[in-house]
Design a protein around this motif. Sequence first.
Motif, PDB file in Angstrom:
ATOM      1  N   ALA A 151     -11.946   4.984   2.893  1.00 46.02           N
ATOM      2  CA  ALA A 151     -10.810   5.895   2.668  1.00 46.02           C
ATOM      3  C   ALA A 151     -10.984   6.717   1.393  1.00 46.02           C
ATOM      4  CB  ALA A 151      -9.509   5.095   2.595  1.00 46.02           C
ATOM      5  N   TYR A 152     -11.629   6.138   0.377  1.00 43.83           N
ATOM      6  CA  TYR A 152     -11.759   6.821  -0.911  1.00 43.83           C
ATOM      7  C   TYR A 152     -13.206   7.211  -1.223  1.00 43.83           C
ATOM      8  CZ  TYR A 152      -6.921   5.585  -1.836  1.00 43.83           C
ATOM      9  OH  TYR A 152      -5.550   5.492  -1.770  1.00 43.83           O
ATOM     10  N   HIS A 153     -14.064   7.179  -0.214  1.00 40.51           N
ATOM     11  CA  HIS A 153     -15.458   7.584  -0.385  1.00 40.51           C
ATOM     12  C   HIS A 153     -15.534   8.995  -0.958  1.00 40.51           C
ATOM     13  CE1 HIS A 153     -19.141   9.612   1.170  1.00 40.51           C
ATOM     14  NE2 HIS A 153     -19.709   8.509   0.719  1.00 40.51           N
ATOM     15  N   THR A 164     -15.037  -3.501  -3.687  1.00 43.38           N
ATOM     16  CA  THR A 164     -14.152  -2.782  -2.770  1.00 43.38           C
ATOM     17  C   THR A 164     -14.320  -3.343  -1.360  1.00 43.38           C
ATOM     18  OG1 THR A 164     -15.838  -1.101  -2.309  1.00 43.38           O
ATOM     19  CG2 THR A 164     -14.314  -0.660  -4.115  1.00 43.38           C
ATOM     20  N   ALA A 171     -16.066   5.493  -5.451  1.00 45.35           N
ATOM     21  CA  ALA A 171     -14.988   5.218  -4.488  1.00 45.35           C
ATOM     22  C   ALA A 171     -13.908   4.359  -5.136  1.00 45.35           C
ATOM     23  CB  ALA A 171     -15.552   4.520  -3.250  1.00 45.35           C
ATOM     24  N   ALA A 172     -14.322   3.329  -5.885  1.00 43.99           N
ATOM     25  CA  ALA A 172     -13.358   2.455  -6.551  1.00 43.99           C
ATOM     26  C   ALA A 172     -12.538   3.221  -7.590  1.00 43.99           C
ATOM     27  CB  ALA A 172     -14.085   1.286  -7.208  1.00 43.99           C
ATOM     28  N   ASN A 212     -11.940   6.420  -7.550  1.00 47.90           N
ATOM     29  CA  ASN A 212     -11.084   7.333  -6.806  1.00 47.90           C
ATOM     30  C   ASN A 212      -9.823   6.609  -6.328  1.00 47.90           C
ATOM     31  OD1 ASN A 212     -10.419   9.814  -5.654  1.00 47.90           O
ATOM     32  ND2 ASN A 212     -11.545   9.425  -3.772  1.00 47.90           N
ATOM     33  N   TYR A 213     -10.010   5.382  -5.863  1.00 45.44           N
ATOM     34  CA  TYR A 213      -8.881   4.547  -5.430  1.00 45.44           C
ATOM     35  C   TYR A 213      -7.983   4.198  -6.622  1.00 45.44           C
ATOM     36  CZ  TYR A 213      -6.502   0.109  -4.443  1.00 45.44           C
ATOM     37  OH  TYR A 213      -5.575  -0.895  -4.346  1.00 45.44           O
ATOM     38  N   SER A 240     -14.723  -8.344  -0.177  1.00 51.94           N
ATOM     39  CA  SER A 240     -14.947  -7.373  -1.249  1.00 51.94           C
ATOM     40  C   SER A 240     -16.439  -7.296  -1.553  1.00 51.94           C
ATOM     41  CB  SER A 240     -14.171  -7.784  -2.500  1.00 51.94           C
ATOM     42  OG  SER A 240     -12.787  -7.921  -2.207  1.00 51.94           O
ATOM     43  N   THR A 249     -11.053   0.365   2.122  1.00 54.70           N
ATOM     44  CA  THR A 249     -10.784   1.124   0.895  1.00 54.70           C
ATOM     45  C   THR A 249     -11.969   2.020   0.545  1.00 54.70           C
ATOM     46  OG1 THR A 249      -9.360  -0.639   0.038  1.00 54.70           O
ATOM     47  CG2 THR A 249     -10.252   0.929  -1.562  1.00 54.70           C
ATOM     48  N   ASP A 305      -5.823   7.024  -7.694  1.00 49.50           N
ATOM     49  CA  ASP A 305      -4.713   7.259  -6.774  1.00 49.50           C
ATOM     50  C   ASP A 305      -3.587   6.245  -6.981  1.00 49.50           C
ATOM     51  OD1 ASP A 305      -3.425   8.511  -4.500  1.00 49.50           O
ATOM     52  OD2 ASP A 305      -4.036   6.781  -3.307  1.00 49.50           O
ATOM     53  N   ARG A 306      -3.966   5.016  -7.282  1.00 46.24           N
ATOM     54  CA  ARG A 306      -2.955   3.951  -7.370  1.00 46.24           C
ATOM     55  C   ARG A 306      -2.483   3.668  -8.799  1.00 46.24           C
ATOM     56  NH1 ARG A 306      -3.144  -1.901  -4.255  1.00 46.24           N
ATOM     57  NH2 ARG A 306      -1.084  -2.613  -4.954  1.00 46.24           N
TER      58      ARG A 306
END
Length: 254
Positions: free
Chosen positions: A216-218, A209, A235-236, A238-239, A203, A213, A242-243
């Motif tokens: 993928a979420y850049h 991150t 990015a974090a 954005n992830y 990480s 990950t 999504d989750r």
Amino acid sequence: MAGRGKHRRPRTNPLTRGVAIAGTGAAALTLPLLGATYASAAEAPQSAPAVAQSVPQAAQPKSLTYTVAKGDSLYRIADKYDVAGGWKKLYKDNRSAIGDSPKLIHPGLKLKVSTTKAPAAKKAAKSSAPAKPAGGVAKATQASAKTYADNLDGWIREALDIMGQKGIPGSYDGIYRNVMRESSGNPQAINNWDSNAVKGTPSKGLLQTIDPTFQAYHVDGTSWDPYDPVANITAACNYAADRYGSIDNVNGPY
């Protein structure tokens, strides 16, 4: 009248004189033609230097000294100055100053940077943009003109502005709370001991991150360097959106 006739020159036969002139002319014309043929062959190479001079020479790399600022990474610096060979070349040139880990650079460190970039040209290109773009382009231009402090507060605010443009939810408090838990505000933080590290994907960054990950979420328009503070936050978030629906809903390891 008869006396004057005795002193006249005999008249040349027009036909004979014409043939003599034509013959002389043919001979005279033949020599220049041959001369022109050889002259053009001899003169041809002289035009080559002119053509060669018209080809612009490649810009020569220039060396400058860069002082590392808080939040910097070798990737970010190499990208900023278009270093040929990227961050690996930058690290190679400064390994004696940096040490064995290219990820551990501290503010105030002096680096030698080899660049062919012309900052003035880049500024000119920006100034040539339309003064009053319309619609969404106008908003993007205004956002890019805004300046942010180079610290945690500035990184969060810049990330929030980008998230607002991209429709990614999250608040200042939600981001700050998770950053302090994950990295204590250190953009160069890396976890080399947990299960992700064991798998080879430690990480990284402010919100810790892992590379898959982050990639993928850049978020478009941000750096591809996972240690870049703004890129890592967006990015974090954005992830997390999504989750979990939002980074605001994250209150522990995620």
